[in-house]
Scaffold this active site. Structure first.
Site, PDB file in Angstrom:
ATOM      1  N   ARG A 111      44.620  81.575  -3.812  1.00 46.90           N
ATOM      2  CA  ARG A 111      45.912  82.003  -3.185  1.00 46.90           C
ATOM      3  C   ARG A 111      47.154  80.951  -3.351  1.00 46.90           C
ATOM      4  O   ARG A 111      46.697  79.957  -3.947  1.00 46.90           O
ATOM      5  CB  ARG A 111      45.495  82.347  -1.622  1.00 46.90           C
ATOM      6  CG  ARG A 111      44.947  81.116  -1.270  1.00 46.90           C
ATOM      7  CD  ARG A 111      44.931  81.346   0.366  1.00 46.90           C
ATOM      8  NE  ARG A 111      44.104  80.255   1.249  1.00 46.90           N
ATOM      9  CZ  ARG A 111      43.965  80.109   2.557  1.00 46.90           C
ATOM     10  NH1 ARG A 111      44.177  81.152   3.180  1.00 46.90           N
ATOM     11  NH2 ARG A 111      43.350  79.170   2.890  1.00 46.90           N
ATOM     12  N   ASN A 167      52.162  82.496   3.695  1.00 48.04           N
ATOM     13  CA  ASN A 167      51.055  81.727   4.471  1.00 48.04           C
ATOM     14  C   ASN A 167      51.174  80.055   4.011  1.00 48.04           C
ATOM     15  O   ASN A 167      51.112  79.991   2.809  1.00 48.04           O
ATOM     16  CB  ASN A 167      49.553  82.423   4.303  1.00 48.04           C
ATOM     17  CG  ASN A 167      48.877  81.600   5.183  1.00 48.04           C
ATOM     18  OD1 ASN A 167      48.934  81.700   6.493  1.00 48.04           O
ATOM     19  ND2 ASN A 167      47.857  80.983   4.622  1.00 48.04           N
ATOM     20  N   GLU A 168      51.207  79.217   4.796  1.00 48.84           N
ATOM     21  CA  GLU A 168      51.160  77.946   4.407  1.00 48.84           C
ATOM     22  C   GLU A 168      52.014  77.752   3.031  1.00 48.84           C
ATOM     23  O   GLU A 168      51.253  77.195   2.150  1.00 48.84           O
ATOM     24  CB  GLU A 168      49.746  77.346   4.632  1.00 48.84           C
ATOM     25  CG  GLU A 168      49.327  77.510   5.943  1.00 48.84           C
ATOM     26  CD  GLU A 168      47.992  76.745   6.212  1.00 48.84           C
ATOM     27  OE1 GLU A 168      47.235  76.726   5.071  1.00 48.84           O
ATOM     28  OE2 GLU A 168      47.381  76.566   7.328  1.00 48.84           O
ATOM     29  N   CYS A 171      60.936  77.079 -14.023  1.00 46.82           N
ATOM     30  CA  CYS A 171      61.209  76.022 -12.807  1.00 46.82           C
ATOM     31  C   CYS A 171      61.881  74.970 -13.473  1.00 46.82           C
ATOM     32  O   CYS A 171      62.929  74.337 -12.682  1.00 46.82           O
ATOM     33  CB  CYS A 171      60.000  75.518 -12.213  1.00 46.82           C
ATOM     34  SG  CYS A 171      59.269  76.745 -11.098  1.00 46.82           S
ATOM     35  N   GLU A 184      47.777  78.835  14.385  1.00 50.03           N
ATOM     36  CA  GLU A 184      46.347  78.875  13.768  1.00 50.03           C
ATOM     37  C   GLU A 184      45.623  77.705  14.585  1.00 50.03           C
ATOM     38  O   GLU A 184      46.173  76.622  14.496  1.00 50.03           O
ATOM     39  CB  GLU A 184      46.159  78.692  12.237  1.00 50.03           C
ATOM     40  CG  GLU A 184      46.664  80.022  11.547  1.00 50.03           C
ATOM     41  CD  GLU A 184      46.168  79.556  10.009  1.00 50.03           C
ATOM     42  OE1 GLU A 184      45.188  78.995   9.607  1.00 50.03           O
ATOM     43  OE2 GLU A 184      47.010  80.454   9.282  1.00 50.03           O
ATOM     44  N   GLU A 243      35.499  82.154   3.196  1.00 52.83           N
ATOM     45  CA  GLU A 243      35.518  81.694   4.614  1.00 52.83           C
ATOM     46  C   GLU A 243      34.446  82.323   5.470  1.00 52.83           C
ATOM     47  O   GLU A 243      34.765  82.585   6.658  1.00 52.83           O
ATOM     48  CB  GLU A 243      36.877  81.970   5.249  1.00 52.83           C
ATOM     49  CG  GLU A 243      37.942  81.013   4.506  1.00 52.83           C
ATOM     50  CD  GLU A 243      39.207  81.115   4.885  1.00 52.83           C
ATOM     51  OE1 GLU A 243      39.773  82.538   5.179  1.00 52.83           O
ATOM     52  OE2 GLU A 243      40.075  80.184   5.013  1.00 52.83           O
TER      53      GLU A 243
END
Ligand code: GAL
Length: 675
Positions: free
Chosen positions: A117, A155-156, A166, A315, A363
């Site tokens: 991810r 997320n994060e 880039c 979290e 997880e």
């Protein structure tokens, strides 16, 4: 002070966390049970859809939001609100298979393969298009539901991409930053060194690991660009959501001192700052109290990104994580204590990763409120439910904030510059540790400092500590001078003001940009000590601070010498000085000592500023939140022994009892005193 209640509908604190029902869509019994258990645990809000892209869009253009709508509705009917995440934190396999450019290229030029991810190219127009499509549909289908109170972007966020798109964007960013003036860039990057001259912006590559890594200006601009590009991506997602549902506030979950992004540049675009808190409780390298202080520092960094508004602890684990080197359980009572600490430091939420453990994959053994056992009859569940109850009890605290008259300056640019500079001891630069250690000493004195950038407005502070401010932002010297001239107590240390914003050394004396005049000293040399080397600073009162890691040799211009070196060829020369400016004082500590040894000096600065000090027993933390109705004092016992405190008066909202003079806290106990 008017209260800033984040979510009036929740009626106080947010209590909940990441909920991943998409992993259980074939188990309606479990989904039903979840809602019952959430109510038992006092959960009033969950974060949904963080990684749901594949469930929303199993094939390109084939969208399914009905399942999520039902879940949001069912939760809402049961009094549980939703923080809705955009699913851009992980990509479905079809997307990578079709749009290779969505996958990042690493710093050796190698493109990632599909998987994991958080590894997308933030520039890729195709990836951005796909994100815009899913975000718009998400907002249209789910964002208008009355249960949705906030968007959680991705997320994060983090990481870098070195793909050709880039690289091109980086070159454009540089051209714009330097007004298309390549000579200016060459001058600021000192490219005459090692024949590094560039003729055009198109020749500049990012610092590939197998390429150019020796130009400090290039390395810094790459980091600044990465923040710029990530922020651009973040704002891109926000704009899409706002085009459909402008009324819904947004956040994204930060990672405390994460080194890859300058959060100070990102926070202004968010309605609320939130972050993920995973301290290594009960580790074998420090006391529990030290670990807690480390968390308190992180909370302060996050809280200071938006002063005057509560933040959210997005979290935390209800029990253990699965990615520390040793995944130890939180001992009984610690959950409540660490949740209260977040609140004490200014959080208006206690949220977990995650609600229910997933059966498989990476997880499956990470802590969750509901274990594989599947019941509420577990220690962890009970402790979570207790927190739920407690948060209801202290609900009036929500919306109040931590107000501090003392600040620590801590900069991302300065961090990057110090990481990169070839100087001192490569392993003993310790910028973050130095800042944290000093901050902890102030907290031990009952002073919860804000942690702010060096170019920020200092007008609300009376004490400022600026450790190792090696790189000076253009405004910093002026701000610090103005601060001292209006009576502020300032302390700076060795390794201050060596380089400007472009990392060119100041000529004519460190600390540069005229700061040496403020302190009345010039640092002529800096000595790096081997780990076993020690020196000392002898103070006027006969006490001695031990010196390690680095020591500057000062030329005193017009400052008072308060301490001198005890050893080596610079024995007897100035090591601690103070220059007086009316009521203001500018202290300079020329060498590294244990932060705790400077405690008496900090106390003097606080006393001169009229900031009260609180002497607390070892391992007890004290924080204050203030609102229009007054103050709430938090006392946290971060030890395994009961402690007794004196001079505490008010009403303890935890035990529902008045306190007069004496407060006893059990092991890991806490009190919230309404004054
Ligand atoms: C966070 C992440 C969550 C989860 C958690 C586990 O960093 O945002 O998705 O992986 O760690 O501790």
């Amino acid at each position: 002070m008017e209260k800033k209640i984040l979510f009036p509908c929740v009626g106080g604190f947010v209590h909940g966390g990441d909920y991943n029902p998409d992993q259980w869509l074939d188990r309606l019994d479990i989904l039903e049970e979840d809602v019952k258990l959430m109510k038992k645990a006092g959960v009033n809000c969950v974060t949904l859809g963080v990684f749901s892209w594949a469930a929303y869009e199993p094939e390109e253009g084939d969208f399914h939001f009905e399942w999520m709508e039902q879940i949001i509705e069912n939760l809402f009917q049961n009094g549980i609100y939703t923080i809705l995440s955009t699913p851009s934190g992980a990509r479905p396999a079809w997307l990578d298979a079709k749009y290779l450019e969505a996958m990042r290229v690493d710093n050796k030029g190698l493109r990632n393969r599909h998987g994991g991810r958080h590894n997308h190219c933030m520039t890729s127009p195709r990836f951005r298009d796909k994100v815009a499509v899913i975000d718009r549909k998400l907002a249209e289908h789910l964002g208008r539901h009355p249960g949705v109170i906030m968007y959680h972007i991705s997320n994060e966020l983090g990481g870098e991409c070195y793909c050709p798109q880039c690289v091109q964007k980086f070159q454009k960013y540089l051209a714009e930053k330097y007004d298309y003036d390549i000579d200016r860039l060459n001058m600021e990057w000192w490219t005459s060194f090692w024949s590094h001259h560039y003729n055009t912006f198109g020749e500049i590559e990012p610092p590939f690991a197998n390429g150019e890594t020796t130009i400090m200006g290039l390395n810094m601009e790459w980091k600044r660009f990465t923040t710029f590009n990530m922020n651009d991506f973040l704002q891109y997602e926000i704009e899409v959501l706002h085009s459909v549902t402008p009324q819904i506030p947004v956040t994204t979950n930060f990672m405390s001192l994460f080194g890859g992004l300058d959060y100070r540049k990102m926070a202004p675009g968010l309605d609320v700052v939130s972050w993920d808190n995973y301290p290594p409780f009960h580790n074998d390298g420090e006391t529990f109290g030290e670990t807690m202080l480390g968390s308190a520092f992180n909370h302060a960094v996050m809280r200071s990104l938006k002063r005057d508004t509560p933040f959210m602890m997005m979290e935390s684990t209800p029990s253990l994580v699965n990615w520390h080197s040793i995944n130890k359980l939180k001992r009984p009572g610690v959950h409540k204590l660490s949740c209260l600490q977040a609140v004490a430091c200014g959080s208006d939420s206690v949220q977990y990763f995650q609600w229910r453990k997933g059966r498989g994959s990476y997880e499956q053994f990470h802590g969750a409120v509901v274990d594989h056992l599947g019941t509420d009859d577990t220690r962890v569940f009970r402790e979570v439910a207790q927190v739920g109850e407690l948060l209801q009890k202290i609900a009036p605290v929500a919306g109040t904030v931590v107000k501090s008259r003392a600040a620590l300056l801590f900069d991302w640019d300065n961090r990057w510059a110090i990481w990169d500079v070839k100087a001192l001891g490569q392993k003993t630069k310790k910028y973050e540790e130095t800042c944290r250690d000093i901050w902890k000493v102030f907290l031990r004195l009952g002073v919860d400092m804000d942690v702010v950038g060096s170019d920020e407005d200092l007008s609300r502070y009376d004490v400022v500590v600026a450790p190792m401010l090696y790189l000076l932002q253009p405004e910093t010297a002026g701000n610090l001078k103005a601060f001292v001239n209006r009576g502020g107590q300032l302390l700076a240390t060795y390794f201050t003001g060596y380089v400007n914003d472009a990392q060119l050394c100041y000529l004519g004396g460190f600390p540069g940009d005229g700061l040496w005049e403020l302190f009345g000293v010039i640092s002529e040399e800096i000595d790096a000590l081997y780990p076993s080397d020690r020196n000392g600073i002898l103070l006027e009162d006969g006490s001695r601070w031990e010196v390690m890691d680095c020591a500057e040799i000062l030329r005193v211009q017009d400052a008072k010498v308060l301490g001198t070196y005890t050893d080596d060829f610079y024995q007897g020369s100035a090591a601690l000085t103070c220059k007086n400016h009316g009521k203001g004082n500018a202290y300079y500590v020329a060498a590294r000592t244990e932060a705790s040894q400077m405690s008496a000096l900090f106390e003097k600065m606080l006393a001169d500023a009229g900031i009260p000090v609180k002497k607390l027993p070892e391992g007890v933390e004290y924080h204050v939140r203030s609102g229009e109705e007054g103050n709430y004092e938090f006392y946290l016992n971060c030890t395994t022994e009961p402690v007794e405190l004196s001079g505490v008066n008010g009403y303890d909202m935890v035990t529902d009892a008045p306190v007069s003079e004496k407060l006893t806290l059990p092991e890991y106990g806490a009190a919230v005193i309404r004054l």
